[in-house]
Design an enzyme around this catalytic site. Sequence first.
Site, PDB file in Angstrom:
ATOM      1  N   PRO A 126    -109.701  53.122 -24.436  1.00  0.00           N
ATOM      2  CA  PRO A 126    -108.498  52.342 -24.097  1.00  0.00           C
ATOM      3  C   PRO A 126    -108.565  50.918 -24.663  1.00  0.00           C
ATOM      4  CG  PRO A 126    -109.465  53.367 -22.156  1.00  0.00           C
ATOM      5  CD  PRO A 126    -110.436  53.551 -23.273  1.00  0.00           C
ATOM      6  N   GLU A 127    -107.461  50.487 -25.282  1.00  0.00           N
ATOM      7  CA  GLU A 127    -107.350  49.122 -25.801  1.00  0.00           C
ATOM      8  C   GLU A 127    -106.251  48.422 -24.996  1.00  0.00           C
ATOM      9  OE1 GLU A 127    -107.152  49.163 -30.136  1.00  0.00           O
ATOM     10  OE2 GLU A 127    -108.254  51.047 -30.191  1.00  0.00           O
TER      11      GLU A 127
END
Length: 281
Positions: free
Chosen positions: A2-3
Amino acid sequence: MPELPEVETIKIGLQKKIKDKQIKDIIVNICKIIKKPSLEEFITKIKDKKIKGIDRRGKYIIIYLDSEDKLVVHLGMTGLLIYPYDNKITEKEINPKHNHLIFTFTDNTQLVFNDVRRFGKIFLVSNIDDVESIAKLGVEPLESYFTEEIFIQVLNKKKNCKIKSFLMKQEFITGLGNIYANEVLYRSNIHPLRIISSLNKKEVRNLHQQIKLVLVEAVKLRGSTVADEAYRDTDGEKGKFAEKLQVYAQKGEPCLKCGRSIEVVRIEGRSSFICPKCQKL
Ligand SMILES: [Zn+2]
């Protein structure tokens, strides 16, 4: 992994769903996820507390309790926060055997932390800067203070660095990882190995604009779930920005700008996707 857009999507989901709920009980199946304090202290300090609000800093989710404590969550590679958790969730390819932490609220709904690879981390602290690395995080690219001028100032801190590694280092600009670093560089026609000092004014301007544009659009589409990646929003749904990716995971596909095949090169152990014609070294 996840960014910023994925973590922001989860933050927005939690704000709508668990704010003002009171924690009745917690089940911890895997203790190593809790980094601080001890498991006993963690449980005692969380029980009966209400959720006051939810925020994000870089790739960390911060949950404010109605005590002085904050619950800080880093999703690692495959961490998910699912709410409400019920039997329908398993239809969305989320395996309950990876439910490591289960919060039950006083209305009997549940928030589940599910993490296949177990790199996720959870902290309970009174000061978020007590969490490793939060104090060192750089500027937030979606905040209005992230102007072109600020971007130039940040770039100047590391002029001899290669642009892609710079974008992915959380202490300068926080939130970009491999997917979005690839996307913004492609959309700005900049090769990932370009040295920062070699970028001209127009390239810097383009890059600043693309960072904002790509992140805003990705948040709108609730992040990216590329191929068989784990990421899901709080409803257990996949992120739709994967359909808009122009270069990441597009090996062999024609470049949207010139038609050449997208190529993949390894840079510092990560895959970099480039158009060899539009992104010259
Ligand atoms: Zn091209």
